[in-house]
Design an enzyme around this catalytic site. Structure first.
Site, PDB file in Angstrom:
ATOM      1  N   GLU A   1      -5.631  -3.899   1.807  1.00 41.99           N
ATOM      2  CA  GLU A   1      -5.608  -4.809   2.960  1.00 41.99           C
ATOM      3  C   GLU A   1      -6.795  -5.768   2.968  1.00 41.99           C
ATOM      4  O   GLU A   1      -6.839  -6.693   3.752  1.00 41.99           O
ATOM      5  CB  GLU A   1      -5.611  -4.004   4.272  1.00 41.99           C
ATOM      6  CG  GLU A   1      -4.304  -3.308   4.589  1.00 41.99           C
ATOM      7  CD  GLU A   1      -4.227  -1.902   3.994  1.00 41.99           C
ATOM      8  OE1 GLU A   1      -4.955  -1.620   3.016  1.00 41.99           O
ATOM      9  OE2 GLU A   1      -3.438  -1.094   4.517  1.00 41.99           O
TER      10      GLU A   1
ATOM     11  N   THR B   1       0.871  -1.175   0.000  1.00 45.38           N
ATOM     12  CA  THR B   1       0.000   0.000   0.000  1.00 45.38           C
ATOM     13  C   THR B   1       0.903   1.217   0.000  1.00 45.38           C
ATOM     14  O   THR B   1       1.968   1.201   0.621  1.00 45.38           O
ATOM     15  CB  THR B   1      -0.890   0.083   1.250  1.00 45.38           C
ATOM     16  OG1 THR B   1      -0.033   0.228   2.381  1.00 45.38           O
ATOM     17  CG2 THR B   1      -1.743  -1.123   1.418  1.00 45.38           C
TER      18      THR B   1
ATOM     19  N   TRP C   1     -18.187  17.276  12.310  1.00 46.15           N
ATOM     20  CA  TRP C   1     -17.473  16.847  11.112  1.00 46.15           C
ATOM     21  C   TRP C   1     -18.182  17.288   9.836  1.00 46.15           C
ATOM     22  O   TRP C   1     -19.391  17.178   9.711  1.00 46.15           O
ATOM     23  CB  TRP C   1     -17.359  15.311  11.089  1.00 46.15           C
ATOM     24  CG  TRP C   1     -16.348  14.809  12.057  1.00 46.15           C
ATOM     25  CD1 TRP C   1     -15.494  15.563  12.810  1.00 46.15           C
ATOM     26  CD2 TRP C   1     -16.087  13.450  12.397  1.00 46.15           C
ATOM     27  NE1 TRP C   1     -14.714  14.746  13.592  1.00 46.15           N
ATOM     28  CE2 TRP C   1     -15.055  13.448  13.357  1.00 46.15           C
ATOM     29  CE3 TRP C   1     -16.607  12.228  11.989  1.00 46.15           C
ATOM     30  CZ2 TRP C   1     -14.544  12.279  13.911  1.00 46.15           C
ATOM     31  CZ3 TRP C   1     -16.098  11.063  12.530  1.00 46.15           C
ATOM     32  CH2 TRP C   1     -15.076  11.097  13.479  1.00 46.15           C
TER      33      TRP C   1
ATOM     34  N   LYS D   1     -13.000  19.250  10.920  1.00 42.40           N
ATOM     35  CA  LYS D   1     -13.825  19.427  12.108  1.00 42.40           C
ATOM     36  C   LYS D   1     -14.078  20.915  12.293  1.00 42.40           C
ATOM     37  O   LYS D   1     -13.161  21.686  12.541  1.00 42.40           O
ATOM     38  CB  LYS D   1     -13.137  18.832  13.330  1.00 42.40           C
ATOM     39  CG  LYS D   1     -14.089  17.987  14.129  1.00 42.40           C
ATOM     40  CD  LYS D   1     -13.405  17.180  15.190  1.00 42.40           C
ATOM     41  CE  LYS D   1     -14.415  16.170  15.734  1.00 42.40           C
ATOM     42  NZ  LYS D   1     -13.881  15.364  16.780  1.00 42.40           N
TER      43      LYS D   1
HETATM   44  P1  AMP Z   1      -6.135   1.285  -1.705  1.00 39.02           P
HETATM   45  O1  AMP Z   1      -5.688   0.411  -0.615  1.00 39.02           O
HETATM   46  O2  AMP Z   1      -5.042   2.010  -2.396  1.00 39.02           O
HETATM   47  O3  AMP Z   1      -7.009   0.545  -2.653  1.00 39.02           O
HETATM   48  O4  AMP Z   1      -7.014   2.428  -1.078  1.00 39.02           O
HETATM   49  C1  AMP Z   1      -8.064   2.150  -0.203  1.00 39.02           C
HETATM   50  C2  AMP Z   1      -8.745   3.421   0.207  1.00 39.02           C
HETATM   51  O5  AMP Z   1      -9.366   4.044  -0.927  1.00 39.02           O
HETATM   52  C3  AMP Z   1      -9.878   3.213   1.174  1.00 39.02           C
HETATM   53  O6  AMP Z   1      -9.421   3.067   2.496  1.00 39.02           O
HETATM   54  C4  AMP Z   1     -10.693   4.481   0.970  1.00 39.02           C
HETATM   55  O7  AMP Z   1     -10.142   5.564   1.681  1.00 39.02           O
HETATM   56  C5  AMP Z   1     -10.529   4.738  -0.514  1.00 39.02           C
HETATM   57  N1  AMP Z   1     -11.701   4.224  -1.239  1.00 39.02           N
HETATM   58  C6  AMP Z   1     -11.816   3.084  -1.921  1.00 39.02           C
HETATM   59  N2  AMP Z   1     -13.038   2.979  -2.484  1.00 39.02           N
HETATM   60  C7  AMP Z   1     -13.722   4.090  -2.129  1.00 39.02           C
HETATM   61  C8  AMP Z   1     -15.052   4.569  -2.371  1.00 39.02           C
HETATM   62  N3  AMP Z   1     -15.917   3.923  -3.123  1.00 39.02           N
HETATM   63  N4  AMP Z   1     -15.406   5.746  -1.819  1.00 39.02           N
HETATM   64  C9  AMP Z   1     -14.534   6.447  -1.054  1.00 39.02           C
HETATM   65  N5  AMP Z   1     -13.278   6.056  -0.799  1.00 39.02           N
HETATM   66  C10 AMP Z   1     -12.877   4.891  -1.328  1.00 39.02           C
END
Ligand code: AMP
Length: 541
Positions: free
Chosen positions: A331, A185, A446, A441
């Site tokens: 993850e 990640t 929020w 905030k």
């Molecule tokens: P990654 O591990 O790079 O795939 O990123 C994961 C993160 O992307 C999540 O923890 C969210 O913060 C964001 N994310 C993924 N899908 C969405 C979604 N549909 N809406 C908002 N945030 C998202």
């Protein structure tokens, strides 16, 4: 008392063997650097996968060793997925869009001995190859004829690497908890962290992913994954498609090119696709400019970042493409939630349906989730309470790969803190309002930057929006709206603020609007808010 069922291990190899036997004629079509439209069948793909597996064994890759790929979505990357995992080694997919020092960190941390690299990505590795002292050889994903000149150590072509090897193999019987793939990640702070999947987790994720209220894949579909195979396993599509026999269409290096995507959809009769919101923006822009159609496309899954309503509506109203919003993380393999409407909801008036469909969706079986307050107490599932989202399940990472320092996201009670903030309603729909480090905030309450961004990009003149909190003497923080206009768009500050007043709570309306040429993104296409916060740190509202 133990049950009396067969103890067959859940392995990726079993997906490959199933597809080879029952879907041998299903096609895989790819765009690559050396072929505009490569076409072969699952049977041919897995024949070459066996050659590759033999080549890897012959080279000396042993069980548990990591082999890196820096590649686009195409048939050779597909073969790598199955051959490396099939011999009990680990497919380490590396995101070529990361910063060079992150790429070296990741390859060195994983101790990759071999790196398979697309010709178009060679320049990235050539710059850092001195730092990659553990890499013995670089295999370029092309044939002898198209092999580029490179001074990378022991470089050779992929076709040369596999050519001398037999296409027969006795795949090893693997324990289902054997590691199969590794993906780092790319947080915006600290070093990237490795998520090490095992065969079992990947098979469970595949089975749940292909189900009707998941990705809903069928043998009658033609799927084009526009979500990269170099990041979170193309949301599981490279495993799900062979599991059911779906034809695969890979756009190769052209994932961001609306014209290629449209041509692939029409010519290969793609029915189904998946990708992050920006991909659809590119496609929609191209369709509007060219007047072309995507007549076979019925459904797309949009996730990775919040899907703006404007994208959903344009795809549906202008092109008849139904959108399912989804949420997940590296993850989590990555699928967490997919938004499908429950019985009766299809009869709801349009606005009420959209209110549900803009949410990130309901958890798939296998994903437990809850929201908690700052003290870790579970909050009600009433659609109102907002808190930190925690998840648990058999395809969720239990710890990071070779992380010496204990991570603060894996709790003692077995839950993983996602770092996302949101609410869960009584029907089980999750709504993400922010990343915890991005929350704004204001006066103790929020404000959701995601809701504000979505509302702003709904304006016809706006291409992209980002909201960050900036210090405010009275309220602690107030939202600042940062906008990129569409070509020809001229909406000014007041027009945008008036637009937002009709769409969000009054006290959420940003205090100011700034126009920029470009909003910075991370290597996985998410808005880089840390960068924006740095840029606007002295901004006075
Ligand atoms: P990654 O591990 O790079 O795939 O990123 C994961 C993160 O992307 C999540 O923890 C969210 O913060 C964001 N994310 C993924 N899908 C969405 C979604 N549909 N809406 C908002 N945030 C998202």
């Amino acid at each position: 008392m133990l049950g009396l069922m067969m103890d067959r291990q859940l392995t990726i190899t079993s997906i490959m063997e199933h597809a080879d036997r029952y879907h041998p004629d299903t096609e895989i079509v790819s765009v690559t650097n050396d072929t505009p439209r490569h076409r072969y069948t699952y049977a041919e793909a897995f024949g070459r996968t066996r050659r590759l597996a033999n080549a890897l064994i012959d080279y000396g890759i042993g069980a548990g060793e990591r082999v890196a790929t820096l590649a686009w979505n195409d048939y050779r990357h597909f073969e790598l997925y199955y051959a490396i995992a099939g011999i009990g080694a680990v497919t380490h997919t590396v995101n070529p869009r990361l910063f060079p020092d992150q790429i070296s960190y990741i390859i060195n941390h994983a101790e990759d001995r071999l790196v398979f690299v697309d010709p178009l990505i060679l320049p990235v590795l050539e710059k850092i190859s001195d730092d990659l002292s553990g890499v013995e050889a670089f295999i370029v994903l092309t044939d002898e004829e198209n092999m580029p000149d490179t001074d990378l150590r022991n470089a050779q072509s992929y076709e040369g690497f596999i050519s001398r090897h037999a296409d027969r193999i006795d795949w090893p019987e693997l324990d289902e908890k054997t590691a199969c793939c590794l993906c780092y990640t790319s947080g915006t702070t600290g070093n990237p962290k490795g998520v090490l999947y095992h065969h079992r987790s990947m098979v469970l994720h595949t089975l749940i992913g292909i189900s009707p209220d998941g990705l809903n894949l069928s043998v009658r579909d033609v799927v084009m994954p526009v979500v990269p195979m170099f990041h979170v396993n193309a949301w599981g599509l490279a495993y799900g498609a062979p599991a059911v026999g779906t034809k695969l269409v890979f756009p190769g290096p052209k994932m961001g090119d609306g014209a290629t995507l449209q041509a692939l959809i029409e010519e290969e009769e793609v029915t189904y696709s998946a990708g992050v919101p920006t991909v659809w923006l590119h496609l929609l822009k191209y369709l509007a400019e060219s007047g072309k159609e995507v007549s076979t496309l019925k459904r797309v899954i949009i996730g990775g970042s919040a899907c703006p309503r404007s994208i959903m509506e344009e795809l549906e109203d202008s092109y008849g493409v139904y959108v399912n919003h989804a949420w997940g993380m590296t993850e989590m393999s990555p699928l967490g939630t997919v938004n499908t409407l429950k019985p009766g909801m299809l009869e709801l008036p349009r606005e009420e349906q959209y209110a549900v469909r803009m949410k990130q969706g309901r958890p798939l079986y296998g994903v437990e989730m809850k929201i908690v307050d700052d003290d870790g107490n579970e909050l009600p599932r009433d659609g109102q309470a907002t808190g930190l989202l925690k998840v648990r399940g058999p395809f969720i990472c239990s710890e990071y790969y070779r992380e010496d320092t204990p991570s603060d996201v894996h709790d003692d009670d077995g839950w993983f803190s996602t770092g996302d903030v949101g609410s869960i309603d009584a029907e089980g729909y999750l709504q993400i309002t922010d990343r915890s480090k991005d929350v704004i905030k204001s006066g103790g309450e929020w404000i959701s930057s995601i809701d504000l961004e979505n509302a702003a990009v709904g304006h016809p003149d706006i291409a992209e929006a980002a909201v960050i909190g900036v210090p405010h003497p009275r309220w602690g923080e107030r939202p600042l709206l940062i906008l990129v206009r569409k070509e020809g768009g001229d909406a000014g500050r007041q027009e945008i603020l008036d637009w937002l007043k009709d769409r969000v709570a009054k006290w959420w309306v940003p205090d100011d609007v700034v126009y920029v040429d470009e909003i910075p993104h991370t290597a996985t296409g998410k808005i880089q808010k840390t960068e924006l916060r740095k840029r606007f740190k002295d901004y006075v509202i």
